[in-house]
Design a protein around this motif. Structure first.
Motif, PDB file in Angstrom:
ATOM      1  N   THR A 169      -5.434 -11.988  18.821  1.00  0.00           N
ATOM      2  CA  THR A 169      -4.473 -12.406  19.832  1.00  0.00           C
ATOM      3  C   THR A 169      -3.144 -12.739  19.165  1.00  0.00           C
ATOM      4  OG1 THR A 169      -5.081 -14.753  19.701  1.00  0.00           O
ATOM      5  CG2 THR A 169      -6.294 -13.377  21.290  1.00  0.00           C
ATOM      6  N   LYS A 170      -2.082 -12.728  19.968  1.00  0.00           N
ATOM      7  CA  LYS A 170      -0.772 -13.103  19.449  1.00  0.00           C
ATOM      8  C   LYS A 170      -0.763 -14.544  18.955  1.00  0.00           C
ATOM      9  CE  LYS A 170       2.857 -12.277  21.850  1.00  0.00           C
ATOM     10  NZ  LYS A 170       3.776 -12.228  23.006  1.00  0.00           N
ATOM     11  N   ALA A 171      -1.433 -15.420  19.697  1.00  0.00           N
ATOM     12  CA  ALA A 171      -1.402 -16.845  19.393  1.00  0.00           C
ATOM     13  C   ALA A 171      -2.076 -17.187  18.070  1.00  0.00           C
ATOM     14  CB  ALA A 171      -2.064 -17.634  20.522  1.00  0.00           C
ATOM     15  N   THR A 172      -2.833 -16.235  17.502  1.00  0.00           N
ATOM     16  CA  THR A 172      -3.522 -16.509  16.233  1.00  0.00           C
ATOM     17  C   THR A 172      -2.899 -15.767  15.050  1.00  0.00           C
ATOM     18  OG1 THR A 172      -5.120 -14.759  16.770  1.00  0.00           O
ATOM     19  CG2 THR A 172      -5.717 -17.023  17.351  1.00  0.00           C
ATOM     20  N   VAL A 173      -1.797 -15.069  15.288  1.00  0.00           N
ATOM     21  CA  VAL A 173      -1.135 -14.350  14.191  1.00  0.00           C
ATOM     22  C   VAL A 173      -0.527 -15.353  13.217  1.00  0.00           C
ATOM     23  CG1 VAL A 173       0.744 -12.792  13.567  1.00  0.00           C
ATOM     24  CG2 VAL A 173      -0.653 -12.318  15.583  1.00  0.00           C
ATOM     25  N   ALA A 174      -0.975 -15.297  11.967  1.00  0.00           N
ATOM     26  CA  ALA A 174      -0.499 -16.243  10.959  1.00  0.00           C
ATOM     27  C   ALA A 174      -0.115 -15.551   9.659  1.00  0.00           C
ATOM     28  CB  ALA A 174      -1.575 -17.296  10.685  1.00  0.00           C
ATOM     29  N   ALA A 175      -0.128 -14.219   9.650  1.00  0.00           N
ATOM     30  CA  ALA A 175       0.166 -13.472   8.426  1.00  0.00           C
ATOM     31  C   ALA A 175       1.058 -12.279   8.751  1.00  0.00           C
ATOM     32  CB  ALA A 175      -1.134 -13.001   7.777  1.00  0.00           C
ATOM     33  N   ARG A 186       1.216   6.894  30.386  1.00  0.00           N
ATOM     34  CA  ARG A 186       0.066   6.863  29.472  1.00  0.00           C
ATOM     35  C   ARG A 186       0.208   5.627  28.585  1.00  0.00           C
ATOM     36  NH1 ARG A 186      -2.374  11.950  28.713  1.00  0.00           N
ATOM     37  NH2 ARG A 186      -3.861  10.771  27.441  1.00  0.00           N
ATOM     38  N   PRO A 187      -0.131   4.433  29.123  1.00  0.00           N
ATOM     39  CA  PRO A 187       0.090   3.203  28.344  1.00  0.00           C
ATOM     40  C   PRO A 187      -0.673   3.175  27.037  1.00  0.00           C
ATOM     41  CG  PRO A 187      -1.279   2.774  30.284  1.00  0.00           C
ATOM     42  CD  PRO A 187      -0.727   4.159  30.434  1.00  0.00           C
ATOM     43  N   GLU A 188      -1.784   3.927  26.939  1.00  0.00           N
ATOM     44  CA  GLU A 188      -2.539   3.942  25.690  1.00  0.00           C
ATOM     45  C   GLU A 188      -1.752   4.599  24.552  1.00  0.00           C
ATOM     46  OE1 GLU A 188      -3.546   7.862  27.676  1.00  0.00           O
ATOM     47  OE2 GLU A 188      -3.154   5.788  28.280  1.00  0.00           O
ATOM     48  N   ARG A 189      -0.687   5.324  24.899  1.00  0.00           N
ATOM     49  CA  ARG A 189       0.175   5.931  23.890  1.00  0.00           C
ATOM     50  C   ARG A 189       1.286   4.991  23.415  1.00  0.00           C
ATOM     51  NH1 ARG A 189       1.111  12.202  25.919  1.00  0.00           N
ATOM     52  NH2 ARG A 189      -1.076  12.859  25.771  1.00  0.00           N
ATOM     53  N   LEU A 190       1.335   3.800  23.994  1.00  0.00           N
ATOM     54  CA  LEU A 190       2.241   2.758  23.505  1.00  0.00           C
ATOM     55  C   LEU A 190       1.477   1.908  22.504  1.00  0.00           C
ATOM     56  CD1 LEU A 190       3.922   1.603  26.842  1.00  0.00           C
ATOM     57  CD2 LEU A 190       4.974   2.975  25.038  1.00  0.00           C
ATOM     58  N   GLY A 191       1.970   1.827  21.289  1.00  0.00           N
ATOM     59  CA  GLY A 191       1.302   1.035  20.261  1.00  0.00           C
ATOM     60  C   GLY A 191       2.167  -0.130  19.840  1.00  0.00           C
ATOM     61  N   ILE A 192       1.542  -1.234  19.512  1.00  0.00           N
ATOM     62  CA  ILE A 192       2.306  -2.397  19.057  1.00  0.00           C
ATOM     63  C   ILE A 192       1.504  -3.165  18.014  1.00  0.00           C
ATOM     64  CG2 ILE A 192       1.474  -3.983  20.858  1.00  0.00           C
ATOM     65  CD1 ILE A 192       4.417  -5.024  20.973  1.00  0.00           C
ATOM     66  N   LEU A 193       2.202  -3.583  16.981  1.00  0.00           N
ATOM     67  CA  LEU A 193       1.617  -4.393  15.915  1.00  0.00           C
ATOM     68  C   LEU A 193       2.444  -5.671  15.811  1.00  0.00           C
ATOM     69  CD1 LEU A 193      -0.117  -4.979  13.413  1.00  0.00           C
ATOM     70  CD2 LEU A 193       1.370  -3.446  12.103  1.00  0.00           C
ATOM     71  N   TRP A 194       1.826  -6.801  16.140  1.00  0.00           N
ATOM     72  CA  TRP A 194       2.518  -8.087  16.056  1.00  0.00           C
ATOM     73  C   TRP A 194       2.362  -8.667  14.658  1.00  0.00           C
ATOM     74  CZ3 TRP A 194       5.825  -9.852  19.558  1.00  0.00           C
ATOM     75  CH2 TRP A 194       5.759  -9.352  20.857  1.00  0.00           C
ATOM     76  N   THR A 195       3.469  -9.168  14.109  1.00  0.00           N
ATOM     77  CA  THR A 195       3.440  -9.616  12.723  1.00  0.00           C
ATOM     78  C   THR A 195       4.422 -10.756  12.469  1.00  0.00           C
ATOM     79  OG1 THR A 195       3.800  -8.902  10.412  1.00  0.00           O
ATOM     80  CG2 THR A 195       5.172  -7.898  12.102  1.00  0.00           C
ATOM     81  N   LYS A 196       4.174 -11.504  11.399  1.00  0.00           N
ATOM     82  CA  LYS A 196       5.150 -12.433  10.875  1.00  0.00           C
ATOM     83  C   LYS A 196       6.135 -11.682   9.991  1.00  0.00           C
ATOM     84  CE  LYS A 196       4.144 -16.196   8.888  1.00  0.00           C
ATOM     85  NZ  LYS A 196       3.532 -17.185   7.977  1.00  0.00           N
ATOM     86  N   LYS A 197       7.196 -12.385   9.621  1.00  0.00           N
ATOM     87  CA  LYS A 197       8.110 -11.824   8.620  1.00  0.00           C
ATOM     88  C   LYS A 197       7.459 -11.846   7.255  1.00  0.00           C
ATOM     89  CE  LYS A 197      11.702 -14.468   9.427  1.00  0.00           C
ATOM     90  NZ  LYS A 197      13.108 -14.989   9.374  1.00  0.00           N
ATOM     91  N   ALA A 198       8.007 -11.073   6.339  1.00  0.00           N
ATOM     92  CA  ALA A 198       7.457 -11.025   4.973  1.00  0.00           C
ATOM     93  C   ALA A 198       7.642 -12.374   4.286  1.00  0.00           C
ATOM     94  CB  ALA A 198       8.177  -9.937   4.185  1.00  0.00           C
ATOM     95  N   GLY A 206       3.181 -17.162  17.684  1.00  0.00           N
ATOM     96  CA  GLY A 206       2.074 -17.025  16.760  1.00  0.00           C
ATOM     97  C   GLY A 206       1.354 -18.331  16.488  1.00  0.00           C
ATOM     98  N   ALA A 207       0.489 -18.318  15.484  1.00  0.00           N
ATOM     99  CA  ALA A 207      -0.246 -19.524  15.104  1.00  0.00           C
ATOM    100  C   ALA A 207       0.726 -20.590  14.621  1.00  0.00           C
ATOM    101  CB  ALA A 207      -1.256 -19.192  14.014  1.00  0.00           C
ATOM    102  N   SER A 208       0.431 -21.848  14.948  1.00  0.00           N
ATOM    103  CA  SER A 208       1.288 -22.980  14.569  1.00  0.00           C
ATOM    104  C   SER A 208       2.713 -22.803  15.076  1.00  0.00           C
ATOM    105  CB  SER A 208       1.295 -23.168  13.049  1.00  0.00           C
ATOM    106  OG  SER A 208      -0.020 -23.365  12.560  1.00  0.00           O
ATOM    107  N   ALA A 209       2.845 -22.126  16.234  1.00  0.00           N
ATOM    108  CA  ALA A 209       4.137 -21.922  16.902  1.00  0.00           C
ATOM    109  C   ALA A 209       5.137 -21.175  16.024  1.00  0.00           C
ATOM    110  CB  ALA A 209       4.717 -23.258  17.362  1.00  0.00           C
ATOM    111  N   VAL A 210       4.639 -20.293  15.157  1.00  0.00           N
ATOM    112  CA  VAL A 210       5.525 -19.502  14.314  1.00  0.00           C
ATOM    113  C   VAL A 210       6.058 -18.314  15.111  1.00  0.00           C
ATOM    114  CG1 VAL A 210       3.700 -17.978  13.429  1.00  0.00           C
ATOM    115  CG2 VAL A 210       5.739 -18.416  12.042  1.00  0.00           C
ATOM    116  N   ASP A 211       7.260 -17.863  14.785  1.00  0.00           N
ATOM    117  CA  ASP A 211       7.842 -16.691  15.435  1.00  0.00           C
ATOM    118  C   ASP A 211       7.127 -15.430  14.951  1.00  0.00           C
ATOM    119  OD1 ASP A 211       9.626 -18.401  16.593  1.00  0.00           O
ATOM    120  OD2 ASP A 211      11.306 -17.881  15.275  1.00  0.00           O
TER     121      ASP A 211
END
Length: 284
Positions: free
Chosen positions: A93-99, A272-284, A205-210
């Motif tokens: 989930t987006k809310a658990t992205v921490a890396a 064709r929404p399945e052809r829309l891809g998204i990867l949620w991430t933190k900054k480096a 993201g996790a801990s309210a990170v952008d």
């Protein structure tokens, strides 16, 4: 496979009858617009002799930016809710992205898009009047914001041969391909295009990170009615009435005020929404 083969006997008969289901796709269509007012004196006594032309130009710029922001919002929301979604590592989930995302995450997204039969090509509008299109081959287009440039440039490939080994700069293949505006290079099967005003999930993201989207728009995934022109007709309407007799009425009996307005239609429909891809991430 063998059990489902539509075999026929010598006598034929009413066998292997099939049916079809019609899928209904809906979208939204809204009319939008805004206006500005001015007085004749504001033009007569301003030091800028081209003030009116600057105002009309900025109105067009504003309408363009609004439409692009709406389209980006619809693409990101559709990709996240019903598209092909990937998160760094094992989170779901987006809310658990921490890396931050890595090369493996991009490969996983690419494989998922392959399984959804997303074409490895896209069309881009070319020409000063947007009258032509060119097919971009050799990978899918991934859109990122400027904040993610360090992330993709420092990516290490699966061989672990060093920082930046997974990133190929655009200069290394520019002579052999059609280069898109904002394209900086490629990672795995993706050609990376930087969008200056890419939207961000602040505190998502996790801990309210952008966290930031890495958006892939597969060919034929959506349709839209936007601000762009096809070179022959305009999809927006402007109205300009200068101060004077034309604008004089009971509310402005001296005709001292003029106005400039712009309106347009905006619509979005995911094909064709399945052809829309998204990867949620933190900054480096």
């Amino acid at each position: 496979i063998v059990d489902r083969l539509p075999a026929l006997t010598e006598n034929g008969g009413r066998v292997n009858r099939v049916g079809f289901t019609r899928t209904q796709i809906t979208g939204s269509l809204i009319k939008q617009g805004f206006f500005t007012e001015y007085t004749q004196e504001s033009l007569d006594f301003d030091s800028d002799s081209e003030l009116m032309s600057h105002i009309t130009e900025e109105m067009l710029v504003g309408a363009t930016e609004l439409t692009e922001a709406q389209l980006q919002k619809d693409l990101i929301n559709t990709a996240t809710s019903s598209g092909t979604v990937q998160y760094p590592g094992t989170v779901t989930t987006k809310a658990t992205v921490a890396a931050a995302a890595d090369y493996d995450d991009l490969m996983t997204l690419s494989i998922a898009l392959d399984n959804n039969k997303t074409p490895r090509q896209t069309k881009m509008i070319t020409g000063s009047r947007m009258t032509d299109t060119k097919t971009v081959m050799g990978g899918r287009v991934m859109y990122i914001g400027p904040d993610l440039i360090p992330l993709v440039r420092k990516m290490t490939d699966i061989s672990g041969s060093g920082v930046g080994s997974g990133f190929i700069s655009v200069e290394k293949y520019a002579d052999a391909s059609t280069i898109m505006n904002g394209e900086i290079g490629s990672v795995d099967q993706f050609r990376i295009v930087v969008v200056p005003e890419m939207l961000t999930s602040e505190g998502g993201g996790a801990s309210a990170v952008d966290i930031y989207p890495m958006l892939v728009v597969g060919d034929g995934s959506f349709t839209t009615i936007g601000f762009q022109t096809d070179g022959k007709s305009l999809k927006f309407t402007t109205t300009h009435k200068k101060p004077g007799k034309e604008t004089a009425d009971v509310n402005d009996p001296y005709g001292e005020k003029g106005f400039y307005s712009i309106k347009w239609y905006y619509g979005f429909m995911a094909l064709r929404p399945e052809r829309l891809g998204i990867l949620w991430t933190k900054k480096a």
